[in-house]
Design a protein around this motif. Structure first.
Motif, PDB file in Angstrom:
ATOM      1  N   HIS A  45       9.383  20.270  45.124  1.00  0.00           N
ATOM      2  CA  HIS A  45      10.732  20.713  45.500  1.00  0.00           C
ATOM      3  C   HIS A  45      11.755  19.605  45.228  1.00  0.00           C
ATOM      4  CE1 HIS A  45       9.630  24.559  47.005  1.00  0.00           C
ATOM      5  NE2 HIS A  45       9.047  24.144  48.122  1.00  0.00           N
ATOM      6  N   PHE A  46      11.372  18.353  45.538  1.00  0.00           N
ATOM      7  CA  PHE A  46      12.275  17.236  45.264  1.00  0.00           C
ATOM      8  C   PHE A  46      12.598  17.169  43.770  1.00  0.00           C
ATOM      9  CE2 PHE A  46      10.368  14.582  49.009  1.00  0.00           C
ATOM     10  CZ  PHE A  46      11.089  15.350  49.917  1.00  0.00           C
ATOM     11  N   GLU A  47      11.577  17.256  42.945  1.00  0.00           N
ATOM     12  CA  GLU A  47      11.754  17.096  41.502  1.00  0.00           C
ATOM     13  C   GLU A  47      12.523  18.256  40.875  1.00  0.00           C
ATOM     14  OE1 GLU A  47       7.883  14.258  40.542  1.00  0.00           O
ATOM     15  OE2 GLU A  47       7.940  16.307  39.740  1.00  0.00           O
ATOM     16  N   ALA A  48      12.438  19.423  41.487  1.00  0.00           N
ATOM     17  CA  ALA A  48      13.173  20.589  40.977  1.00  0.00           C
ATOM     18  C   ALA A  48      14.607  20.643  41.489  1.00  0.00           C
ATOM     19  CB  ALA A  48      12.445  21.872  41.356  1.00  0.00           C
ATOM     20  N   GLY A  49      14.960  19.741  42.407  1.00  0.00           N
ATOM     21  CA  GLY A  49      16.315  19.753  42.958  1.00  0.00           C
ATOM     22  C   GLY A  49      16.534  20.785  44.033  1.00  0.00           C
ATOM     23  N   ARG A  50      15.441  21.384  44.515  1.00  0.00           N
ATOM     24  CA  ARG A  50      15.582  22.386  45.573  1.00  0.00           C
ATOM     25  C   ARG A  50      15.726  21.753  46.947  1.00  0.00           C
ATOM     26  NH1 ARG A  50      11.610  24.873  42.193  1.00  0.00           N
ATOM     27  NH2 ARG A  50       9.947  23.877  43.410  1.00  0.00           N
ATOM     28  N   ARG A  51      15.207  20.551  47.107  1.00  0.00           N
ATOM     29  CA  ARG A  51      15.289  19.841  48.375  1.00  0.00           C
ATOM     30  C   ARG A  51      15.620  18.382  48.105  1.00  0.00           C
ATOM     31  NH1 ARG A  51      11.773  21.754  52.429  1.00  0.00           N
ATOM     32  NH2 ARG A  51      12.381  19.893  53.599  1.00  0.00           N
ATOM     33  N   LEU A  52      16.201  17.731  49.101  1.00  0.00           N
ATOM     34  CA  LEU A  52      16.400  16.293  49.042  1.00  0.00           C
ATOM     35  C   LEU A  52      15.472  15.627  50.052  1.00  0.00           C
ATOM     36  CD1 LEU A  52      20.282  15.880  48.844  1.00  0.00           C
ATOM     37  CD2 LEU A  52      18.626  15.305  47.067  1.00  0.00           C
ATOM     38  N   PRO A  53      14.930  14.459  49.713  1.00  0.00           N
ATOM     39  CA  PRO A  53      14.102  13.754  50.696  1.00  0.00           C
ATOM     40  C   PRO A  53      14.944  13.235  51.846  1.00  0.00           C
ATOM     41  CG  PRO A  53      14.473  12.376  48.775  1.00  0.00           C
ATOM     42  CD  PRO A  53      15.037  13.727  48.451  1.00  0.00           C
ATOM     43  N   SER A  54      14.302  13.040  52.976  1.00  0.00           N
ATOM     44  CA  SER A  54      14.969  12.373  54.092  1.00  0.00           C
ATOM     45  C   SER A  54      15.106  10.897  53.746  1.00  0.00           C
ATOM     46  CB  SER A  54      14.147  12.540  55.366  1.00  0.00           C
ATOM     47  OG  SER A  54      12.933  11.795  55.259  1.00  0.00           O
ATOM     48  N   PRO A  55      15.944  10.156  54.466  1.00  0.00           N
ATOM     49  CA  PRO A  55      16.039   8.718  54.200  1.00  0.00           C
ATOM     50  C   PRO A  55      14.693   8.004  54.284  1.00  0.00           C
ATOM     51  CG  PRO A  55      17.888   9.419  55.540  1.00  0.00           C
ATOM     52  CD  PRO A  55      16.964  10.600  55.437  1.00  0.00           C
ATOM     53  N   VAL A  56      13.860   8.423  55.246  1.00  0.00           N
ATOM     54  CA  VAL A  56      12.532   7.803  55.374  1.00  0.00           C
ATOM     55  C   VAL A  56      11.670   8.139  54.171  1.00  0.00           C
ATOM     56  CG1 VAL A  56      10.391   7.787  56.703  1.00  0.00           C
ATOM     57  CG2 VAL A  56      12.587   7.729  57.888  1.00  0.00           C
ATOM     58  N   ASP A  57      11.710   9.418  53.741  1.00  0.00           N
ATOM     59  CA  ASP A  57      10.939   9.813  52.561  1.00  0.00           C
ATOM     60  C   ASP A  57      11.412   9.050  51.320  1.00  0.00           C
ATOM     61  OD1 ASP A  57      10.581  13.342  53.439  1.00  0.00           O
ATOM     62  OD2 ASP A  57       9.378  11.580  53.962  1.00  0.00           O
ATOM     63  N   ALA A  58      12.724   8.866  51.187  1.00  0.00           N
ATOM     64  CA  ALA A  58      13.254   8.140  50.034  1.00  0.00           C
ATOM     65  C   ALA A  58      12.760   6.697  50.032  1.00  0.00           C
ATOM     66  CB  ALA A  58      14.778   8.186  50.032  1.00  0.00           C
ATOM     67  N   GLN A  59      12.694   6.089  51.210  1.00  0.00           N
ATOM     68  CA  GLN A  59      12.172   4.723  51.300  1.00  0.00           C
ATOM     69  C   GLN A  59      10.709   4.668  50.890  1.00  0.00           C
ATOM     70  OE1 GLN A  59      12.951   3.515  55.348  1.00  0.00           O
ATOM     71  NE2 GLN A  59      15.180   3.551  55.076  1.00  0.00           N
ATOM     72  N   ARG A  60       9.939   5.672  51.298  1.00  0.00           N
ATOM     73  CA  ARG A  60       8.524   5.721  50.924  1.00  0.00           C
ATOM     74  C   ARG A  60       8.351   5.972  49.428  1.00  0.00           C
ATOM     75  NH1 ARG A  60       6.632   9.444  56.090  1.00  0.00           N
ATOM     76  NH2 ARG A  60       6.500   7.739  57.621  1.00  0.00           N
ATOM     77  N   ILE A  61       9.235   6.774  48.850  1.00  0.00           N
ATOM     78  CA  ILE A  61       9.195   6.992  47.395  1.00  0.00           C
ATOM     79  C   ILE A  61       9.423   5.678  46.667  1.00  0.00           C
ATOM     80  CG2 ILE A  61      10.473   8.025  45.471  1.00  0.00           C
ATOM     81  CD1 ILE A  61      10.902  10.504  47.271  1.00  0.00           C
ATOM     82  N   ASP A  62      10.420   4.936  47.113  1.00  0.00           N
ATOM     83  CA  ASP A  62      10.706   3.640  46.479  1.00  0.00           C
ATOM     84  C   ASP A  62       9.507   2.688  46.589  1.00  0.00           C
ATOM     85  OD1 ASP A  62      13.331   3.888  45.405  1.00  0.00           O
ATOM     86  OD2 ASP A  62      14.163   3.772  47.425  1.00  0.00           O
ATOM     87  N   LEU A  63       8.850   2.693  47.738  1.00  0.00           N
ATOM     88  CA  LEU A  63       7.690   1.827  47.914  1.00  0.00           C
ATOM     89  C   LEU A  63       6.541   2.268  47.014  1.00  0.00           C
ATOM     90  CD1 LEU A  63       7.639   1.298  51.807  1.00  0.00           C
ATOM     91  CD2 LEU A  63       8.091  -0.434  50.051  1.00  0.00           C
ATOM     92  N   ALA A  64       6.317   3.583  46.943  1.00  0.00           N
ATOM     93  CA  ALA A  64       5.203   4.103  46.150  1.00  0.00           C
ATOM     94  C   ALA A  64       5.420   3.874  44.655  1.00  0.00           C
ATOM     95  CB  ALA A  64       5.007   5.591  46.432  1.00  0.00           C
ATOM     96  N   LEU A  65       6.669   3.992  44.207  1.00  0.00           N
ATOM     97  CA  LEU A  65       6.962   3.866  42.780  1.00  0.00           C
ATOM     98  C   LEU A  65       7.417   2.460  42.394  1.00  0.00           C
ATOM     99  CD1 LEU A  65       8.880   7.231  42.115  1.00  0.00           C
ATOM    100  CD2 LEU A  65       6.468   6.699  41.675  1.00  0.00           C
ATOM    101  N   GLY A  66       7.631   1.609  43.394  1.00  0.00           N
ATOM    102  CA  GLY A  66       8.109   0.261  43.099  1.00  0.00           C
ATOM    103  C   GLY A  66       9.493   0.246  42.492  1.00  0.00           C
ATOM    104  N   THR A  67      10.374   1.098  43.007  1.00  0.00           N
ATOM    105  CA  THR A  67      11.714   1.243  42.424  1.00  0.00           C
ATOM    106  C   THR A  67      12.788   0.471  43.190  1.00  0.00           C
ATOM    107  OG1 THR A  67      11.735   3.419  43.544  1.00  0.00           O
ATOM    108  CG2 THR A  67      11.375   3.398  41.166  1.00  0.00           C
ATOM    109  N   ASP A  68      12.374  -0.411  44.072  1.00  0.00           N
ATOM    110  CA  ASP A  68      13.291  -1.390  44.676  1.00  0.00           C
ATOM    111  C   ASP A  68      14.523  -0.749  45.332  1.00  0.00           C
ATOM    112  OD1 ASP A  68      15.324  -4.192  43.605  1.00  0.00           O
ATOM    113  OD2 ASP A  68      14.067  -3.970  45.406  1.00  0.00           O
ATOM    114  N   GLY A  69      14.304   0.309  46.093  1.00  0.00           N
ATOM    115  CA  GLY A  69      15.414   0.914  46.828  1.00  0.00           C
ATOM    116  C   GLY A  69      16.288   1.852  46.019  1.00  0.00           C
ATOM    117  N   PHE A  70      15.915   2.126  44.765  1.00  0.00           N
ATOM    118  CA  PHE A  70      16.745   2.956  43.880  1.00  0.00           C
ATOM    119  C   PHE A  70      17.008   4.334  44.477  1.00  0.00           C
ATOM    120  CE2 PHE A  70      18.422   4.387  39.871  1.00  0.00           C
ATOM    121  CZ  PHE A  70      18.022   5.706  39.756  1.00  0.00           C
ATOM    122  N   PHE A  71      15.962   5.044  44.898  1.00  0.00           N
ATOM    123  CA  PHE A  71      16.134   6.410  45.393  1.00  0.00           C
ATOM    124  C   PHE A  71      16.752   6.440  46.783  1.00  0.00           C
ATOM    125  CE2 PHE A  71      12.934   7.022  42.059  1.00  0.00           C
ATOM    126  CZ  PHE A  71      13.536   8.062  41.363  1.00  0.00           C
TER     127      PHE A  71
END
Length: 274
Positions: A45-71
């Motif tokens: 759903h996130f990738e299709a643009g149907r939903r946005l992650p919560s701030p906590v989910d976005a932080q976890r995405i950055d940690l999992a992908l190593g994107t340094d706070g980008f998302f």
């Protein structure tokens, strides 16, 4: 083919970038969902643009992908201040050099007073919180700041007489609202034209219409219904919309006559408010 900017909402851009970064990290949706502590379906759903992650989910995405706070940082720009179908419209009107708006029943959002906007937004929701209404009102008033810039877009407003006759919020609210419109028109920040009841049928009876022109891009048109909106960039469709606007404008009162009518109706509301 429609211009790419017409087909991708800010949420979709966020989701597409998430997918690009996930694939670059050689991760499946399942693997990313383990890091985010959510279901693979939610990642989809996130990738299709149907939903946005919560701030906590976005932080976890950055940690999992190593994107340094980008998302996490990008999410702050996608706070949902506008309905999804209107998000691009709000962006484009800041870039436009000319705005031409037709309103069938309500004062255009760019011209609304705080009290008028509050009444409209409360009416749209069966159950609402004061905080939610206040937030939406602030968003609407912030949009209107584009008109405070002397180098901002030229605004033409064509309105059905219903807009000035339908009493929203009581006579005091209407008197103030119409005074604001007339004042802007007299100050040269607005070209105003009213389609009167006496004029009968006109070419825009079925829909509101918003036309936006740019220095460095083709014009676009936008129409809106209940909980939905449609942004058009197809040249033939935009030309058809502009023709309908021009036909209706030809049946409207002149700018001077329109301002006089709005002032007259405002005085009627003033009398009723006493």
């Amino acid at each position: 083919m429609a211009d790419e900017r017409m087909r991708r909402t800010p949420r979709q851009k966020y989701g597409e970038e998430l997918k690009i970064r996930r694939l670059a990290a050689d991760m499946t949706q399942e693997a990313l969902s383990d890091g985010v502590v959510c279901s693979p379906t939610l990642i989809s759903h996130f990738e299709a643009g149907r939903r946005l992650p919560s701030p906590v989910d976005a932080q976890r995405i950055d940690l999992a992908l190593g994107t340094d706070g980008f998302f996490t940082r990008w999410l702050t720009d996608l706070d949902g201040k506008y309905a999804q179908h209107f998000a691009f419209v709000a962006e484009f009107e800041r870039q436009a050099t000319k705005l031409r708006h037709f309103s069938l029943s309500l004062v255009p959002g760019l011209l609304q007073t705080r009290a008028y906007s509050q009444e409209v937004l409360r009416t749209f929701h069966a159950n609402y919180s004061a905080d939610d209404i206040d937030r939406q009102v602030v968003n609407r008033l912030e949009r209107a700041q584009t008109l405070d810039n002397p180098e901002g877009p030229v605004l033409w407003c064509l309105v059905d007489e219903t807009v000035i006759r339908r009493q929203i919020g009581g006579p005091r609210v209407m008197a103030d609202q119409l005074a604001k419109i007339a004042g802007m028109a007299e100050a040269g920040r607005l070209r105003l034209h009213v389609l009167t009841f006496a004029g009968g049928a006109h070419a825009l009876m079925e829909s509101m219409l918003y036309l936006m022109s740019f220095d460095d891009a083709p014009p676009i048109a936008y129409v809106e219904g209940l909980h939905t909106g449609h942004l058009m960039d197809d040249p033939a469709m935009v030309r058809s919309c502009r023709t309908a606007y021009d036909l209706a404008l030809g049946d409207a009162l002149s700018h001077r006559e329109s301002v006089a009518l709005v002032r007259s109706v405002a005085r009627e509301y003033e009398d009723d408010a006493r």
